[in-house]
Write a protein that holds these residues in place. Structure first.
Motif, PDB file in Angstrom:
ATOM      1  N   ASN A 164       4.062  -0.963  -6.189  1.00  0.00           N
ATOM      2  CA  ASN A 164       2.852  -0.696  -6.991  1.00  0.00           C
ATOM      3  C   ASN A 164       1.597  -0.824  -6.140  1.00  0.00           C
ATOM      4  N   ALA A 165       0.594   0.000  -6.450  1.00  0.00           N
ATOM      5  CA  ALA A 165      -0.665  -0.030  -5.688  1.00  0.00           C
ATOM      6  C   ALA A 165      -1.284  -1.426  -5.711  1.00  0.00           C
ATOM      7  N   SER A 166      -1.298  -2.049  -6.901  1.00  0.00           N
ATOM      8  CA  SER A 166      -1.945  -3.363  -7.005  1.00  0.00           C
ATOM      9  C   SER A 166      -1.140  -4.432  -6.271  1.00  0.00           C
ATOM     10  N   LEU A 167       0.177  -4.230  -6.227  1.00  0.00           N
ATOM     11  CA  LEU A 167       1.036  -5.201  -5.538  1.00  0.00           C
ATOM     12  C   LEU A 167       0.757  -5.155  -4.035  1.00  0.00           C
ATOM     13  N   GLY A 170      -3.149  -6.026  -3.542  1.00  0.00           N
ATOM     14  CA  GLY A 170      -3.455  -7.330  -4.108  1.00  0.00           C
ATOM     15  C   GLY A 170      -2.531  -8.416  -3.606  1.00  0.00           C
ATOM     16  N   ASP A 171      -1.424  -8.600  -4.318  1.00  0.00           N
ATOM     17  CA  ASP A 171      -0.537  -9.734  -4.033  1.00  0.00           C
ATOM     18  C   ASP A 171      -0.020  -9.746  -2.596  1.00  0.00           C
ATOM     19  N   ALA A 199       6.055  -9.506 -12.858  1.00  0.00           N
ATOM     20  CA  ALA A 199       4.962  -9.740 -13.818  1.00  0.00           C
ATOM     21  C   ALA A 199       4.282  -8.436 -14.210  1.00  0.00           C
ATOM     22  N   LEU A 200       4.413  -7.413 -13.372  1.00  0.00           N
ATOM     23  CA  LEU A 200       3.779  -6.123 -13.664  1.00  0.00           C
ATOM     24  C   LEU A 200       4.598  -5.267 -14.617  1.00  0.00           C
ATOM     25  N   GLN A 201       5.889  -5.634 -14.766  1.00  0.00           N
ATOM     26  CA  GLN A 201       6.768  -4.789 -15.580  1.00  0.00           C
ATOM     27  C   GLN A 201       6.446  -4.880 -17.073  1.00  0.00           C
TER      28      GLN A 201
ATOM     29  N   LYS B  72       1.903 -10.028 -22.430  1.00  0.00           N
ATOM     30  CA  LYS B  72       2.197  -9.885 -21.001  1.00  0.00           C
ATOM     31  C   LYS B  72       1.129 -10.608 -20.165  1.00  0.00           C
ATOM     32  N   ARG B 264      -6.968  -4.079 -10.762  1.00  0.00           N
ATOM     33  CA  ARG B 264      -5.617  -3.865 -10.229  1.00  0.00           C
ATOM     34  C   ARG B 264      -4.737  -3.136 -11.247  1.00  0.00           C
ATOM     35  N   ASP B 268      -2.818   0.631 -11.006  1.00  0.00           N
ATOM     36  CA  ASP B 268      -1.422   0.930 -11.348  1.00  0.00           C
ATOM     37  C   ASP B 268      -1.334   1.939 -12.493  1.00  0.00           C
TER      38      ASP B 268
END
Lengths: 201, 303
Positions: A164-167, A170-171, A199-201, B72, B264, B268
């Motif tokens: 993922n782009a944010s992953l 970011g992370d 956590a993104l799922q 979530k 973020r 996504d």
């Protein structure tokens, strides 16, 4: 595979990493390279013109001495943002025909050769023309990349596209300091990244 | 027989007409603001609130999924990290940041030597873009060549701190990027200080109050509204703080906050989740307004 990659990343940083690498963005890395502070700058062939521009050189850096290679282990990263084109699924027949005609046009051998000369890159399945080879030989870095690509070169997807782009922005980048300073093992790094991905799922 | 109208009635009628006229003008002048608020604020706020209950990629039709986005969000550790940071930054903003702004206002109000120059200098950080000073701070806090670590290495050569990328330093490094930029608070308080009638101060002088007592018992209470507004501005700026974090830590070293989660999620293509985050920010903002309004009794008249 990922743990193996993170192990290489950790080892590379701890052995050869630049002291300002933690938290550095691309401009920081490029600046340190152009200022002779770092030996390697991971980048694409589109940066060649900038490397050869003397106005960016400092501390005795000489762009003409830079060599290009697929490092480490003859692995090249495929970057779809630079070379790939996409066609929307919901277009009319006429738009589709126009798009296909455009793709055909930009993928003619002479267009690809012109693109490589202007932006860099390689076309492993294209038989280069003599004129192209002659033009290519005038640019040492372009020649390096063209000559060093061989049938054994492995093309891997850009990590940014694999997660993922944010992953990625970011992370992944937020966790890197822990991997670099040895606080986390590659296994722990992968585990935390997996947790963040879940956590993104 | 000539009927005489009482003078009082004529006066009352003309007063009523003037009042209606005034009211009409008030509403005419309010109209542009109301129109802008409705189109650029209220409609997006309603859209955000509605889509926070949906799964939405920003292109296709949103699908209603109830409270899933909120559940979530509440199940992620970064949400609690963000709330904890917001609480910490809000407390610091409401006390140290606003306190510093008020102190500067009180000093400048006395017009000591060089007060105009100081006021101008104090204003400078506000006219520099966040991107520019984020870069300045990035270099200030850099581990290898940063001014701070270079200075600390004079006393301990082994200092090796990545201020922006390691907890708990990153929280304080971020805090220092805004802590002393309190010019908004200073200007607000100076406005209220200048509005205090001289007669109030003269009365206090006659009663024998010294400068400190005047500041504590007269100036400070009479600036209550300005300080309250300053607290609201400071806390809401912390709720919406994005650039300062994105351009420095990008959330590393436990410095995540709600806007970073929001952006973020947009990266996504998860607009529904991003808007759930926006709704929480909105609720926190409105709560802040309410609490500060009550704490500073801002709905009560001062004079």
């Amino acid at each position: 595979m990922f743990i193996e990659a993170f192990t290489i990343l950790q080892k590379l940083f701890q052995k050869n990493g630049w002291s300002g690498a933690i938290g550095a963005t691309y401009p920081d890395a490029a600046n340190s390279f152009y200022a002779n502070q770092t030996a390697i700058l991971p980048d694409g062939t589109w940066i060649i013109a900038k490397i050869l521009d003397p106005t960016d050189w400092a501390n005795g850096f000489d762009g003409t001495k830079v060599v290009g290679d697929y490092y480490p282990e003859n692995v090249a990263i495929a970057n779809p943002y630079v070379y790939d084109w996409m066609m929307s699924a919901n277009i009319t027949k006429e738009e589709e025909e126009l798009a296909l005609a455009f793709f055909e046009f930009i993928n003619r051998p002479e267009e690809i050769e012109a693109f490589i000369l202007a932006e860099g890159g390689i076309a492993p399945n294209l038989e280069y023309s003599e004129n192209f080879k002659q033009e290519l030989s005038k640019n040492k870095l372009l020649t390096d990349f063209a000559n060093n690509a061989n049938p054994d070169t492995k093309y891997v997807p850009y990590f940014h596209d694999a997660i993922n782009a944010s992953l990625f922005t970011g992370d992944f980048s937020n966790f890197l300091p822990y991997l670099y300073n040895g606080q986390w093992t590659p296994e722990k790094f992968a585990e935390e990244l997996t947790k963040a991905a879940k956590a993104l799922q | 027989m000539v009927k005489l109208f009482p003078l009082k009635n004529i006066f009352d009628n003309s007063m009523k007409g003037a009042k209606i006229k005034t009211l009409i003008w008030i509403y005419i002048f309010l109209l542009p603001s109301v129109a802008i608020f409705l189109s650029f604020y209220l409609v997006p706020i309603v859209t955000v609130a509605f889509t926070s209950f949906t799964k939405w990629d920003g292109f296709n039709r949103p699908q209603f999924i109830g409270l899933s986005n909120f559940i979530k969000l509440f199940n992620t550790s970064v949400f609690y990290e963000s709330l904890f940071n917001l609480l910490g930054w809000s407390l610091i903003a409401a006390t140290l940041h606003v306190g510093f702004g008020v102190l500067v206002a009180f000093v400048l109000y006395k017009k000591p030597f060089g007060w105009k120059f100081t006021r101008a200098v104090f204003m400078v950080p506000n006219v520099i873009s966040v991107a520019a000073w984020a870069m300045i701070y990035k270099y200030f806090f850099r581990n290898d060549i940063g001014i701070l670590n270079t200075f600390l290495r004079l006393f301990n050569p082994n200092i090796n701190i990545n201020w922006f990328f390691e907890a708990p330093y990153a929280f304080w490094a971020i805090t220092l990027t805004w802590l002393f930029y309190a010019v908004v608070v200073t200007l607000l308080v100076m406005g209220d200080l200048m509005a205090i009638p001289e007669s109030v101060r003269e009365g206090a002088i006659i009663d024998g109050a010294n400068a400190l007592q005047m500041a504590w018992y007269i100036d400070l209470p009479l600036c209550r509204n300005a300080i309250g507004v300053g607290v609201i501005c400071s806390i809401t700026a912390r709720i919406a703080m994005y650039e300062a974090i994105y351009l420095t830590t990008n959330g590393a070293g436990n410095t995540m906050n709600l806007p970073v989660i929001l952006v973020r999620s947009i990266m996504d293509g998860n607009y529904g989740f991003a808007n759930a985050c926006a709704v929480i920010m909105l609720i926190v903002g409105v709560l802040t307004l309410w609490v500060v309004d009550k704490a500073f009794k801002m709905d009560e008249k001062i004079y």
